[in-house]
Design a protein around this motif. Structure first.
Motif, mmCIF file in Angstrom:
data_model
loop_
_atom_site.group_PDB
_atom_site.id
_atom_site.type_symbol
_atom_site.label_atom_id
_atom_site.label_comp_id
_atom_site.label_asym_id
_atom_site.label_seq_id
_atom_site.Cartn_x
_atom_site.Cartn_y
_atom_site.Cartn_z
ATOM 1 N N GLN A 108 51.394 40.064 35.057
ATOM 2 C CA GLN A 108 50.263 39.915 35.465
ATOM 3 C C GLN A 108 49.848 41.039 36.490
ATOM 4 O OE1 GLN A 108 49.179 36.058 36.371
ATOM 5 N NE2 GLN A 108 47.047 36.807 37.197
ATOM 6 N N ASP A 109 51.018 41.192 37.288
ATOM 7 C CA ASP A 109 50.472 42.343 38.465
ATOM 8 C C ASP A 109 50.293 43.547 37.851
ATOM 9 O OD1 ASP A 109 50.877 40.257 40.404
ATOM 10 O OD2 ASP A 109 52.715 40.959 41.007
ATOM 11 N N VAL A 125 39.681 40.062 24.901
ATOM 12 C CA VAL A 125 40.247 39.157 23.858
ATOM 13 C C VAL A 125 41.641 39.222 23.994
ATOM 14 C CG1 VAL A 125 40.370 38.415 21.234
ATOM 15 C CG2 VAL A 125 38.372 39.532 22.249
ATOM 16 N N SER A 126 42.345 37.937 24.392
ATOM 17 C CA SER A 126 43.904 37.984 24.422
ATOM 18 C C SER A 126 44.335 36.812 23.922
ATOM 19 C CB SER A 126 43.975 37.835 26.139
ATOM 20 O OG SER A 126 43.667 36.509 26.548
ATOM 21 N N ASP A 127 45.511 36.928 23.420
ATOM 22 C CA ASP A 127 46.338 35.817 22.721
ATOM 23 C C ASP A 127 46.109 34.596 23.611
ATOM 24 O OD1 ASP A 127 48.671 34.174 21.471
ATOM 25 O OD2 ASP A 127 48.153 35.822 19.903
ATOM 26 N N SER A 128 45.881 33.635 22.773
ATOM 27 C CA SER A 128 45.915 32.295 23.723
ATOM 28 C C SER A 128 47.182 31.901 24.475
ATOM 29 C CB SER A 128 45.669 30.989 22.846
ATOM 30 O OG SER A 128 46.612 30.982 21.643
ATOM 31 N N ASP A 135 43.297 34.089 34.461
ATOM 32 C CA ASP A 135 43.149 34.545 35.815
ATOM 33 C C ASP A 135 42.706 35.880 36.188
ATOM 34 O OD1 ASP A 135 43.734 31.872 36.292
ATOM 35 O OD2 ASP A 135 46.070 32.184 36.507
ATOM 36 N N SER A 136 43.341 36.801 35.324
ATOM 37 C CA SER A 136 42.963 38.172 35.521
ATOM 38 C C SER A 136 41.418 38.395 35.272
ATOM 39 C CB SER A 136 43.767 39.016 34.853
ATOM 40 O OG SER A 136 45.074 38.860 35.018
ATOM 41 N N ALA A 137 41.065 37.869 34.054
ATOM 42 C CA ALA A 137 39.678 38.130 33.796
ATOM 43 C C ALA A 137 38.753 37.523 34.856
ATOM 44 C CB ALA A 137 39.432 37.546 32.606
ATOM 45 N N PHE A 142 35.036 39.431 34.425
ATOM 46 C CA PHE A 142 34.615 39.459 32.927
ATOM 47 C C PHE A 142 35.078 38.082 32.080
ATOM 48 C CE2 PHE A 142 38.644 42.348 33.299
ATOM 49 C CZ PHE A 142 39.347 41.566 32.399
ATOM 50 N N PRO A 143 34.350 38.128 30.899
ATOM 51 C CA PRO A 143 34.817 36.898 30.041
ATOM 52 C C PRO A 143 35.999 37.245 29.300
ATOM 53 C CG PRO A 143 32.564 37.708 29.733
ATOM 54 C CD PRO A 143 33.102 38.842 30.582
#
Length: 468
Positions: A108-109, A125-128, A135-137, A142-143
C-alpha cells in the motif's frame, strides 16, 4: 510501454487498474484496459516485477502505462522469494493462499507513493482481493470499483445461501436444496467449498476485509452481459450492494494477431485438423486446479479410447507420478498434449474446435460462450460448481461429467468420461447445446458493439464514476 515518467496526460480522464496476482484475475482487467483506451481514457496498470513481462507483452500494442511495485518478501516459509502470483504457488490451499493475499497489504505505501506522482485519477478498478486499495482511493479522493471474477448468478446464489442459512439443514453433502428466492435452482453442500462459512483466522480476516471493502466501493465491474443472466443482474442491482456493472464479455476485445506473428505449434496442429475436416475436443482445467495422478490417468484412458481428435493442455507431465511415456505415441496424429501456457481464446476460436472439457472457471466459460463452443463441465474448486450449474441448467450451453458416486466433486472414471465426451461431440445432446451456445455467442457479440447493453453500461459507468 510507458512508466511513471511518461504517464498519461492530465487533460484526459485517467483510470487506474490493479489486478490481483493471478492470470485468471489479471487477463480480464487487461482486456478492460483496451475497452477504456477505446473510449479515449488514459490507463495505468499496476503490477509487480515478476508479473510485468506478461502484462507488457499483453499490452504491447496499446498505449497503457504499466507501473510495477515491489512484492512483499518472506511472507511464508513455503513461498520463496520471486513467487509473485498464485499460479506459481506450490498449492492453492488455504495454508498458502491467505498469507499470500493478506501480504499484498504491505504494497500500500508504495502504491500510494506511485499514485502521488501520477496525473489525477478519475477512478480505479482493482481486484476485490486487493481490499486495501479502497483506503488508498478514499485518501486520494477518487472512486474505487471492485473487479469480481464471479457472474451475477453465483453472486446471488452465494448471498441467498448465506442469508437464508440453507446449508445448515442439509443432512448429507448431496441432498438437493431448493433456493427460496430462486425456486427453480437446486444446490447441494458440495457446490460450495468445505470452508464456506467456516474459515481459519486468516481466512476470516481475508473475507471480512474483502467484503467490507466491496460494500463500500462505488460498484462492481462484472465480466458478464445483461442478456446472459437478466434475472440475476436485476436481482443483484435491486436487492444487493454495490451496483454490478456488466461490461463483458471482456474477452471479445482481444486484438487480432498480427499476420507476421509466428503460430504456436498447437495452432498449426489445429490448422491441419481443419484441413482434414476433423472436429477437435479441447481439454483444459485452468492454471489453479489440482488434479491427482490417478485422475490424470483416467482422463488419458478416456481420450485414447474415445477415438476423438483432442488437444489437451496439462501441467508439466513430469509433475504426475503417472504418465505413460507411450501415451503420446499411441494417440499421435489425432491427439496433442501441451504442457505450457496457451492463449485459450485462440484455441477456442479455431474453426476445428467443437467441444471443451472445462473446470468452468468463469473466464473459461465466457470464452467458450463467445467462441460458440459447448462445454463439458467438470468443476474443481471455488465457485466453479455454481458456474457449472449455470452453464448446464440455467443457460443450457453444456453437459456435465459423470462422477462415480454422482456427487459434484466425485472421481471421474475413464468409462464415464469417454461416454460424455462422445455425447458432447457426436450425439444429439451435444448438438442441442452446440446450437444454443452459438446463439448466445451472437448475443454476446452484439452486447459489446456500439449501442449494445455492455457498451452502454460501460459508458454509464465512466460518466457516473468520473462525475462522482
Amino acid at each position: 510501454m510507458g512508466s511513471i515518467s511518461d504517464s498519461p496526460s492530465p487533460q484526459r480522464r485517467h483510470v487506474v487498474l490493479f489486478p490481483f496476482m493471478s492470470k485468471g484475475h489479471t487477463i480480464p482487467l487487461l482486456h478492460l484496459s483496451r475497452l477504456l483506451l477505446s473510449r479515449n481514457l488514459a490507463v495505468t496498470v499496476f503490477t509487480t516485477p515478476a508479473n510485468r513481462p506478461f502484462i507488457d507483452q499483453f499490452l504491447s500494442s496499446s498505449t497503457a502505462s504499466v507501473v510495477d511495485l515491489p512484492f512483499p518478501q518472506n511472507i511464508h516459509p513455503e513461498i520463496p522469494s520471486g513467487v509473485e502470483s498464485t499460479d506459481k504457488l506450490s498449492s492453492v490451499s488455504e495454508r498458502l493462499f491467505y498469507p499470500f493475499t493478506l501480504a499484498t497489504k504491505h504494497m500500500q505505501d508504495d502504491f500510494e507513493k506511485a499514485l502521488s506522482s501520477l496525473p489525477r485519477v478519475s477512478f480505479m478498478v482493482s481486484d476485490s482481493f486487493l481490499w486495501w486499495t479502497l483506503d488508498s482511493a478514499v485518501k486520494f479522493n477518487f472512486p474505487r470499483l471492485a473487479f469480481y471474477g464471479f457472474n451475477n448468478y453465483s453472486g446471488c446464489v452465494f448471498k441467498t445461501v448465506a442469508e437464508d442459512r440453507l446449508l445448515h439443514g442439509a443432512e448429507s453433502d448431496n441432498e438437493l436444496i431448493t433456493l427460496t428466492r430462486f425456486p427453480w435452482i437446486k444446490i447441494t453442500k458440495q457446490d460450495f467449498d468445505s470452508s464456506f462459512g467456516k474459515h481459519s483466522p486468516e481466512g476470516s480476516e481475508f473475507f471480512m476485509n474483502v467484503m467490507g471493502a466491496v460494500v463500500k466501493s462505488f460498484g462492481l465491474v462484472t465480466n458478464s452481459f445483461y442478456e446472459l443472466e437478466p434475472v440475476f443482474v436485476d436481482y443483484w442491482n435491486t436487492e444487493c450492494t454495490p451496483k454490478s456493472w456488466n461490461v463483458g464479455p471482456l474477452c471479445q476485445l482481444k486484438p487480432k494477431p498480427q499476420c507476421h506473428d509466428p503460430k504456436p505449434v498447437w495452432i498449426e496442429w489445429l490448422d491441419k485438423k481443419k484441413v482434414e475436416g476433423k472436429r477437435v475436443l479441447y481439454v483444459a482445467f485452468g492454471t489453479q486446479a489440482v488434479i491427482s495422478s490417478e485422475q490424470v490417468e483416467e482422463i488419458a484412458k478416456a481420450l485414447e479410447k474415445s477415438e476423438l481428435n483432442f488437444l489437451w493442455v496439462i501441467r508439466k507431465k513430469e509433475s504426475f507420478t503417472w504418465w505413460d511415456s507411450e501415451f503420446d505415441e499411441r494417440v499421435r496424429g489425432r491427439g496433442m498434449v501441451v504442457s505450457e501456457w496457451v492463449d485459450q481464446t485462440d484455441i477456442l476460436n479455431h474453426e476445428s474446435v467443437e467441444g471443451f472439457v472445462s473446470h468452468c472457471g468463469w473466464n473459461s466459460a465466457m470464452e467458450a460462450i463467445c467462441a460458440g463452443v459447448p462445454i463439458l463441465a467438470w468443476p474443481m474448486m471455488a465457485e466453479q460448481p455454481l458456474n457449472a450449474r449455470m452453464v448446464v441448467e440455467e443457460i443450457k450451453v453444456g453437459l456435465r461429467v459423470e462422477t462415480c458416486d454422482g456427487s459434484v466433486r466425485g472421481f471421474v472414471k475413464a468409462e464415464g468420461l469417454e461416454k460424455m465426451v462422445k455425447k458432447l461431440m457426436e450425439e444429439e445432446e451435444g448438438e442441442v447445446v452446440r446450437k444454443k451456445v452459438k446463439e448466445l455467442s451472437e448475443v454476446a457479440r452484439r452486447a459489446v458493439e456500439e449501442g449494445g447493453s455492455s457498451w452502454q453500461t460501460l459508458q454509464s459507468l465512466i460518466d457516473e464514476a468520473c462525475s462522482n
